[in-house]
Structure formats: structure tokens, C-alpha cells
Design an enzyme around this catalytic site. Sequence first.
Site, short mmCIF file in Angstrom:
data_model
loop_
_atom_site.label_atom_id
_atom_site.label_comp_id
_atom_site.label_asym_id
_atom_site.label_seq_id
_atom_site.Cartn_x
_atom_site.Cartn_y
_atom_site.Cartn_z
N HIS A 73 -45.99 -29.43 -3.14
CA HIS A 73 -44.58 -29.56 -2.22
C HIS A 73 -44.36 -31.22 -2.14
CE1 HIS A 73 -45.35 -25.52 -0.88
NE2 HIS A 73 -44.04 -25.45 -0.61
N SER A 114 -46.05 -24.36 3.15
CA SER A 114 -46.83 -25.63 2.36
C SER A 114 -48.13 -26.11 3.12
CB SER A 114 -45.80 -26.76 2.56
OG SER A 114 -46.66 -27.93 2.10
N MET A 115 -49.07 -25.86 2.06
CA MET A 115 -50.47 -26.38 2.58
C MET A 115 -50.36 -27.78 2.78
SD MET A 115 -52.67 -23.85 0.21
CE MET A 115 -54.42 -24.49 0.86
N GLY A 116 -49.55 -28.52 1.89
CA GLY A 116 -49.65 -30.07 1.82
C GLY A 116 -48.93 -30.40 3.33
#
Length: 149
Positions: A73, A114-116
Site C-alpha cells: 500500500h 491495508s496491513m501497512g
Amino acid sequence: LVAAALTAAQLVRGASGMSNAFDLAAAAKMRSSGGSGSTALAACAIEEGLQKYVLIRVGERHLVRGAVSASYHRDAAEPTVQQLRAEGAEYEILGGGRISCDSAARRIDIYGYSMGFPWADGEFRHDITAAVVQAHYPSFEVSTSNDGY
């Protein structure tokens, strides 16, 4: 043998396309700024196809940025973040997910996370993303879902 086929960036960032420690640290550094300006950037910049996207708040405005080529991302966010920093604009990346844009079907699906850039307040805000996208693509059907990655 498998490592030989990976690019240098994949070796550093991880070949899976999933966020890793390097990506999470880089995303944390770009999440927000302390600038004071605003921006004249377009509210919506997405591409045809399946892409990772981020939702960025700049003052009272929201920007949606997607990129089919984004492995992470932060890759979708980085060009806009660089522009905002150069302008001295205050911004915050609120979160992200996936966008699927199908111009032939006149349909845009917004979903996932989103993990980020996990949603800043812990609550999915695909509704804001959908409003920005719908304003840019008024003749398209725009749907949202919190499901999927």
C-alpha cells in the site's frame, strides 16, 4: 535457487507481497506530516484493474490513490506523499484496501484493508473512499465491503 529469481527489492521487502517489518517501518514514516499547506491534487487517481489503494486526508479534503503495480500500500501512497511533502501540505493516510475498477462494466468495488496503513481509528472508512470515487466516476456503480484482503 528461488532467491536468485527474486529482485533485490523483493529480497529486502519480502517476495510474498504481504507487509513485512521493512514495509511496516517505511509505511509508519510516511503516515502523516506536520505541514501546514493544502494541495490542488486531484481527489481521485485510480487505475483500471485490481489495485491496492490508500485514503489520504489533506485538510478537509480526501484523496484516493490506487496503483495496479503496487506491491504494498505504501507503493500506492508514495508518489502523492512525496508531492504533498514538497508542497508542505499537512496530511494523514487514514487507511487502505483494494479497489477493482472495471470500466467496461462501469463498476468499481472497494474492499479489504491495508496491513501497512491500518485504519487510523480502527474503523473501515470505505464509505469516504466510495464518496470520492463516485464523484470522480458518477456513471459507475460503486460498492464497498469490509471483507477480503
